[in-house]
Design a protein around this motif. Sequence first.
Motif, PDB file in Angstrom:
ATOM      1  N   ILE A   1       0.835  -1.208   0.000  1.00 60.43           N
ATOM      2  CA  ILE A   1       0.000   0.000   0.000  1.00 60.43           C
ATOM      3  C   ILE A   1       0.865   1.252   0.000  1.00 60.43           C
ATOM      4  O   ILE A   1       0.580   2.231  -0.702  1.00 60.43           O
ATOM      5  CB  ILE A   1      -0.952  -0.022   1.204  1.00 60.43           C
ATOM      6  CG1 ILE A   1      -1.881  -1.244   1.109  1.00 60.43           C
ATOM      7  CG2 ILE A   1      -1.782   1.252   1.266  1.00 60.43           C
ATOM      8  CD1 ILE A   1      -2.567  -1.596   2.404  1.00 60.43           C
ATOM      9  N   ARG A   2       1.932   1.219   0.804  1.00 60.06           N
ATOM     10  CA  ARG A   2       2.841   2.368   0.851  1.00 60.06           C
ATOM     11  C   ARG A   2       3.461   2.629  -0.517  1.00 60.06           C
ATOM     12  O   ARG A   2       3.571   3.781  -0.957  1.00 60.06           O
ATOM     13  CB  ARG A   2       3.950   2.110   1.880  1.00 60.06           C
ATOM     14  CG  ARG A   2       4.809   3.341   2.184  1.00 60.06           C
ATOM     15  CD  ARG A   2       6.103   2.960   2.849  1.00 60.06           C
ATOM     16  NE  ARG A   2       6.979   2.254   1.920  1.00 60.06           N
ATOM     17  CZ  ARG A   2       7.759   2.857   1.026  1.00 60.06           C
ATOM     18  NH1 ARG A   2       7.765   4.179   0.913  1.00 60.06           N
ATOM     19  NH2 ARG A   2       8.510   2.156   0.219  1.00 60.06           N
TER      20      ARG A   2
ATOM     21  N   MET B   1      -1.486   2.271   9.197  1.00 56.20           N
ATOM     22  CA  MET B   1      -1.657   2.980   7.924  1.00 56.20           C
ATOM     23  C   MET B   1      -2.215   4.382   8.154  1.00 56.20           C
ATOM     24  O   MET B   1      -1.842   5.329   7.453  1.00 56.20           O
ATOM     25  CB  MET B   1      -2.559   2.179   6.991  1.00 56.20           C
ATOM     26  CG  MET B   1      -1.887   0.932   6.421  1.00 56.20           C
ATOM     27  SD  MET B   1      -2.884   0.102   5.155  1.00 56.20           S
ATOM     28  CE  MET B   1      -4.120  -0.721   6.169  1.00 56.20           C
ATOM     29  N   GLU B   2      -3.097   4.502   9.138  1.00 55.34           N
ATOM     30  CA  GLU B   2      -3.618   5.831   9.488  1.00 55.34           C
ATOM     31  C   GLU B   2      -2.496   6.723  10.002  1.00 55.34           C
ATOM     32  O   GLU B   2      -2.385   7.895   9.607  1.00 55.34           O
ATOM     33  CB  GLU B   2      -4.713   5.680  10.542  1.00 55.34           C
ATOM     34  CG  GLU B   2      -5.998   5.046  10.010  1.00 55.34           C
ATOM     35  CD  GLU B   2      -6.996   4.684  11.108  1.00 55.34           C
ATOM     36  OE1 GLU B   2      -8.162   4.375  10.778  1.00 55.34           O
ATOM     37  OE2 GLU B   2      -6.612   4.690  12.304  1.00 55.34           O
TER      38      GLU B   2
ATOM     39  N   ILE C   1      -6.295   6.005   3.359  1.00 58.88           N
ATOM     40  CA  ILE C   1      -7.083   4.923   2.784  1.00 58.88           C
ATOM     41  C   ILE C   1      -8.568   5.284   2.873  1.00 58.88           C
ATOM     42  O   ILE C   1      -9.063   5.621   3.947  1.00 58.88           O
ATOM     43  CB  ILE C   1      -6.813   3.593   3.523  1.00 58.88           C
ATOM     44  CG1 ILE C   1      -5.316   3.281   3.538  1.00 58.88           C
ATOM     45  CG2 ILE C   1      -7.605   2.458   2.891  1.00 58.88           C
ATOM     46  CD1 ILE C   1      -4.678   3.220   2.175  1.00 58.88           C
ATOM     47  N   GLU C   2      -9.287   5.198   1.755  1.00 61.14           N
ATOM     48  CA  GLU C   2     -10.705   5.560   1.754  1.00 61.14           C
ATOM     49  C   GLU C   2     -11.536   4.561   2.557  1.00 61.14           C
ATOM     50  O   GLU C   2     -12.442   4.941   3.294  1.00 61.14           O
ATOM     51  CB  GLU C   2     -11.237   5.624   0.325  1.00 61.14           C
ATOM     52  CG  GLU C   2     -12.698   6.051   0.267  1.00 61.14           C
ATOM     53  CD  GLU C   2     -13.352   5.809  -1.074  1.00 61.14           C
ATOM     54  OE1 GLU C   2     -14.445   6.373  -1.280  1.00 61.14           O
ATOM     55  OE2 GLU C   2     -12.807   5.061  -1.900  1.00 61.14           O
TER      56      GLU C   2
ATOM     57  N   THR D   1     -10.770   4.469   9.880  1.00 58.10           N
ATOM     58  CA  THR D   1     -11.017   4.170   8.470  1.00 58.10           C
ATOM     59  C   THR D   1     -12.309   3.374   8.323  1.00 58.10           C
ATOM     60  O   THR D   1     -12.526   2.401   9.039  1.00 58.10           O
ATOM     61  CB  THR D   1      -9.837   3.344   7.899  1.00 58.10           C
ATOM     62  OG1 THR D   1      -8.621   4.075   8.087  1.00 58.10           O
ATOM     63  CG2 THR D   1     -10.042   3.069   6.410  1.00 58.10           C
ATOM     64  N   PRO D   2     -13.199   3.754   7.396  1.00 59.11           N
ATOM     65  CA  PRO D   2     -14.438   2.990   7.190  1.00 59.11           C
ATOM     66  C   PRO D   2     -14.164   1.545   6.778  1.00 59.11           C
ATOM     67  O   PRO D   2     -13.244   1.284   5.990  1.00 59.11           O
ATOM     68  CB  PRO D   2     -15.139   3.760   6.064  1.00 59.11           C
ATOM     69  CG  PRO D   2     -14.590   5.143   6.147  1.00 59.11           C
ATOM     70  CD  PRO D   2     -13.162   4.979   6.571  1.00 59.11           C
TER      71      PRO D   2
END
Length: 366
Positions: free
Chosen positions: A175-176, A208-209, A215-216, A239-240
């Motif tokens: 992801i990064r 990640m936050e 991230i959506e 994050t949702p």
Amino acid sequence: MEIRSIDTIRQSVPLIKPFKTALRTVHHAESVLVRITLNNGNMGWGEAPPTVVITGDSLESIEAAIVKTFTPLLIGKNVLAYEQLLQSMHHSMVGCSSAKAAVDMAIYDLVSQFSGMPLYKFLGGYRDRLETDFTVSVNSPYEMGEDAVECVKSGFYVLKIKVGKDSIEQDIERIREVRLRVGNEIKIRVDANQGWQAKEAVRSIRRMEDMGLNIELVEQPVKAHDIDGLKCVTDAVETPIMADESMFSPQQAFEIIRRRAADMLNIKLMKSGGIYKAQLINQMADEFGIECMVGSMIESRLAVTAAAHFAASKKNITRIDLDAPLMLLHETVKGGVIYEGPLMILPQEAGLGIQEVKPFVMEAVE
């Protein structure tokens, strides 16, 4: 308007590039096509892919359900009594949601043809175009970064990143790397496909936050049956969180909504058994302020067109993941939804808008 015949046809279309998730690797888009013909000659089309690791449906089980159970139930019936037909089909057997979806979309194709309206207008007509994300398969961080850049060059500004195949550390690095390569303006959705445990999902999402990866949403971080774990993750992060494999039926959707186990729901016709039940899920979610995504399995333009009609008809469907036809090496359908990069334009012909279906089958190599 009586149903005269129901035919099934197999097809197998190679993918441009193997599609890899935490659950499987796909090289060909296999499916069973369904053609329902009325006594006046009108035809309705549907499609069901075998996704054994998710729905439990194989090519053989799909064909058997349609030929041995649904066909005797539906032959000779008036298609305009579609509420009765679909209720009968859903009560005739447990499971086989993909087979049910194929018959369901063919029936809706015929009924909306009779109405003289495109299916999305028949279902509610909220919009006539959609914007889909594009999926980046799980590979090495470098390869995923390269694939993400190519997607952005093709005009996509929302990417769905597949993870969950091995270690959390590797997933975060994937992801990064994608975020680094595409910049901060591109939306990133993460799909773990049940690949994490609840506690490690909480740790990784919080990390990640903290890293500012922006991230959506995170889709299906835990095993499908682990609703407690899903709620644990949802409650513990900002994050949702979106439920996918945890939710097939309206009953399962109700339980997730009742417990607030997820922030959003991913509706797929192959899980819900078609448009009839998908509408019930979306309406229930809408009443409780929970937004929905419409996604698909690896399907051709035929099934995805049906999903797009459903998605376009409802205000509460705010996210679209219908990129599967763009992954196929050969086109098998004339008509249906039109892609212009991420933009999906709904056909204006009555019904699904499918003009011709040319099933593609890979020739055996000697």
